[in-house]
Design an enzyme around this catalytic site. Structure first.
Site, PDB file in Angstrom:
ATOM      1  N   GLU A 168     -30.990  -0.196 -13.648  1.00  9.93           N
ATOM      2  CA  GLU A 168     -30.014   0.262 -14.651  1.00  9.93           C
ATOM      3  C   GLU A 168     -28.578  -0.018 -14.203  1.00  9.93           C
ATOM      4  O   GLU A 168     -28.323  -0.364 -13.036  1.00  9.93           O
ATOM      5  CB  GLU A 168     -30.187   1.749 -14.947  1.00  9.93           C
ATOM      6  CG  GLU A 168     -29.904   2.643 -13.756  1.00  9.93           C
ATOM      7  CD  GLU A 168     -29.377   4.023 -14.131  1.00  9.93           C
ATOM      8  OE1 GLU A 168     -28.420   4.108 -14.943  1.00  9.93           O
ATOM      9  OE2 GLU A 168     -29.902   5.005 -13.587  1.00  9.93           O
ATOM     10  N   VAL A 174     -30.740   5.407 -18.082  1.00  5.18           N
ATOM     11  CA  VAL A 174     -32.197   5.275 -17.942  1.00  5.18           C
ATOM     12  C   VAL A 174     -32.823   5.028 -19.315  1.00  5.18           C
ATOM     13  O   VAL A 174     -33.652   4.121 -19.484  1.00  5.18           O
ATOM     14  CB  VAL A 174     -32.799   6.532 -17.276  1.00  5.18           C
ATOM     15  CG1 VAL A 174     -34.321   6.535 -17.389  1.00  5.18           C
ATOM     16  CG2 VAL A 174     -32.366   6.610 -15.807  1.00  5.18           C
ATOM     17  N   ASP A 176     -32.887  10.535 -21.856  1.00 11.87           N
ATOM     18  CA  ASP A 176     -33.899   9.931 -20.970  1.00 11.87           C
ATOM     19  C   ASP A 176     -35.281  10.531 -21.244  1.00 11.87           C
ATOM     20  O   ASP A 176     -36.295   9.824 -21.197  1.00 11.87           O
ATOM     21  CB  ASP A 176     -33.552  10.180 -19.488  1.00 11.87           C
ATOM     22  CG  ASP A 176     -32.278   9.474 -19.037  1.00 11.87           C
ATOM     23  OD1 ASP A 176     -31.689   8.716 -19.836  1.00 11.87           O
ATOM     24  OD2 ASP A 176     -31.874   9.702 -17.872  1.00 11.87           O
ATOM     25  N   LYS A 197     -31.860  15.942 -10.065  1.00 12.23           N
ATOM     26  CA  LYS A 197     -30.852  16.743  -9.349  1.00 12.23           C
ATOM     27  C   LYS A 197     -30.877  18.176  -9.801  1.00 12.23           C
ATOM     28  O   LYS A 197     -31.117  18.440 -10.974  1.00 12.23           O
ATOM     29  CB  LYS A 197     -29.462  16.223  -9.707  1.00 12.23           C
ATOM     30  CG  LYS A 197     -29.028  15.048  -8.952  1.00 12.23           C
ATOM     31  CD  LYS A 197     -27.502  14.935  -9.095  1.00 12.23           C
ATOM     32  CE  LYS A 197     -27.044  13.746  -8.315  1.00 12.23           C
ATOM     33  NZ  LYS A 197     -27.489  12.500  -8.938  1.00 12.23           N
TER      34      LYS A 197
HETATM   35  N1  PSU Z   1     -28.687  11.148 -12.500  1.00 15.83           N
HETATM   36  C1  PSU Z   1     -28.286  10.698 -11.303  1.00 15.83           C
HETATM   37  N2  PSU Z   1     -27.552   9.549 -11.213  1.00 15.83           N
HETATM   38  C2  PSU Z   1     -27.204   8.840 -12.343  1.00 15.83           C
HETATM   39  C3  PSU Z   1     -27.634   9.341 -13.602  1.00 15.83           C
HETATM   40  C4  PSU Z   1     -28.374  10.478 -13.651  1.00 15.83           C
HETATM   41  O1  PSU Z   1     -28.599  11.315 -10.299  1.00 15.83           O
HETATM   42  O2  PSU Z   1     -26.513   7.826 -12.231  1.00 15.83           O
HETATM   43  C5  PSU Z   1     -27.286   8.566 -14.839  1.00 15.83           C
HETATM   44  C6  PSU Z   1     -28.503   7.745 -15.320  1.00 15.83           C
HETATM   45  O3  PSU Z   1     -28.032   6.552 -15.909  1.00 15.83           O
HETATM   46  C7  PSU Z   1     -29.098   8.650 -16.381  1.00 15.83           C
HETATM   47  C8  PSU Z   1     -27.857   9.226 -16.993  1.00 15.83           C
HETATM   48  O4  PSU Z   1     -29.874   7.977 -17.348  1.00 15.83           O
HETATM   49  O5  PSU Z   1     -26.990   9.467 -15.885  1.00 15.83           O
HETATM   50  C9  PSU Z   1     -28.136  10.501 -17.750  1.00 15.83           C
HETATM   51  O6  PSU Z   1     -27.015  10.872 -18.461  1.00 15.83           O
HETATM   52  P1  PSU Z   1     -27.124  12.076 -19.515  1.00 15.83           P
HETATM   53  O7  PSU Z   1     -27.355  13.297 -18.677  1.00 15.83           O
HETATM   54  O8  PSU Z   1     -25.800  12.069 -20.214  1.00 15.83           O
HETATM   55  O9  PSU Z   1     -28.259  11.753 -20.418  1.00 15.83           O
END
Ligand code: PSU
Ligand code: MN
Length: 307
Positions: free
Chosen positions: A29, A110, A146, A163
């Site tokens: 990604e 993702v 995701d 996380k």
């Molecule tokens: N979690 C991580 N590192 C990242 C991401 C998530 O530990 O870089 C990034 C990934 O690209 C994931 C996105 O798909 O953040 C999720 O964002 P959101 O929570 O806005 O859906």
């Protein structure tokens, strides 16, 4: 030269050749490059991870939208642009139509990476951490796209888990509801990205890449629509123990609240704040776990291709 397996998606020649010959390909990604790590460590990480995938016998396919074109397999200059240009949008699935129509740049999450990988015919995807159900989601409704994508797109995603900026329990429940297999590599506990532990048991355990590939083949045979989560715990020598990172995460979440940041900026803000609060230690762990995921994910892709 590029190839088009889908009218809107440009697949680089090396990736297209590998796919045509049934050789192993690993999708990577780009949000992790543009919005997940600071420059220039992000570009160095992106290059290094491609090298690790190659060293394990697979072809890397980093995915992003450049000038409105969804691209699968990027050159060095594109990695540099993604890592350094502040105008690169964070692009999830819902952003694809407009960013492509407006011919802009976008770094794929993702969810968006899974979708484009699937359109290109790639079955294995390596990243650092998955998005999930945010803490306080009962108030904010903040649940990463995701999880929705994992429910409907048959791509195996190798990560170091979720996380603890997220609600790990609710994330695992949502994956179960959506019919997504969650396989933990070499551990009975689901990992929490920086840490090998999370307090949540592994929904299931595998001890080799071949076991993951075998499960993927069965999923294919059954015609399952969903993807698969493979959680690969951070190597012991690189982990930040859960007790140590917990206070940092609480502080980052408090700072998020104070700023009133919401929506797609939440995850990038928290990732950046944790790097600041740990004086860079979290970044070193982040890079180390992506390396390890790349090695294991490439092994999975090679095992799956060799069926
Ligand atoms: N979690 C991580 N590192 C990242 C991401 C998530 O530990 O870089 C990034 C990934 O690209 C994931 C996105 O798909 O953040 C999720 O964002 P959101 O929570 O806005 O859906
Ligand atoms: Mn969100």
């Amino acid at each position: 030269m590029t190839h088009q397996s889908h009218p809107l998606v440009q697949v680089g020649e090396e990736v297209a050749d590998a796919l045509a010959e049934g050789r192993a390909v690993v999708a990577l990604e780009s949000t992790i490059i543009s919005h997940g790590m600071p420059y220039p460590d992000n570009v160095a990480m992106a290059r290094e991870v491609e090298g690790i995938v190659r060293a394990h016998g697979a072809v890397p396919a980093t995915i992003a939208v450049l000038d409105g074109v969804p691209r699968v397999g990027l050159d060095e200059a594109s990695l540099e642009l993604l890592g350094s240009d502040p105008d690169v949008a964070k692009l999830s699935v819902r952003d694809l139509p407009l960013v492509v129509a407006q011919r802009r740049h976008g770094a794929t999450t993702v969810a968006a990476t899974m979708r484009l990988a699937h359109l290109a015919g790639i079955r294995v995807f390596v990243t650092g951490g998955l998005g999930g159900v945010h803490r306080g989601a009962e108030r904010t409704f903040d649940v990463s796209a995701d999880l929705g994508e994992l429910a409907v797109t048959p791509v195996t995603v190798v990560s170091a888990g979720v996380k603890s900026i997220l609600d790990i329990g609710l994330t695992l429940e949502t994956l179960e509801t959506n019919g997504v297999p969650v396989l933990v590599h070499g551990s009975d506990e689901f990992p929490s990205f920086y840490s090998r532990s999370s307090g949540y048991a592994a929904p299931s355990r595998v001890d080799s890449a071949a076991e993951v590939a075998a499960a993927m083949r069965v999923a294919d045979g059954l015609g399952l629509a969903s993807g698969m989560v493979v959680a690969n715990p951070v190597p012991e020598t690189d982990e930040i123990p859960a007790a140590e990172i917990a206070d940092v995460i609480e502080q980052a979440l408090a700072d998020l609240d104070a700023r009133g940041t919401t929506g797609q900026d939440v995850t990038p803000y928290l990732l950046g704040r944790i790097v600041e609060l740990t004086g860079g230690a979290s970044l070193r762990t982040n890079i180390a776990l992506v390396r390890d995921n790349a090695a294991f994910g490439a092994d999975v892709a090679v095992s799956y291709a060799g069926r």
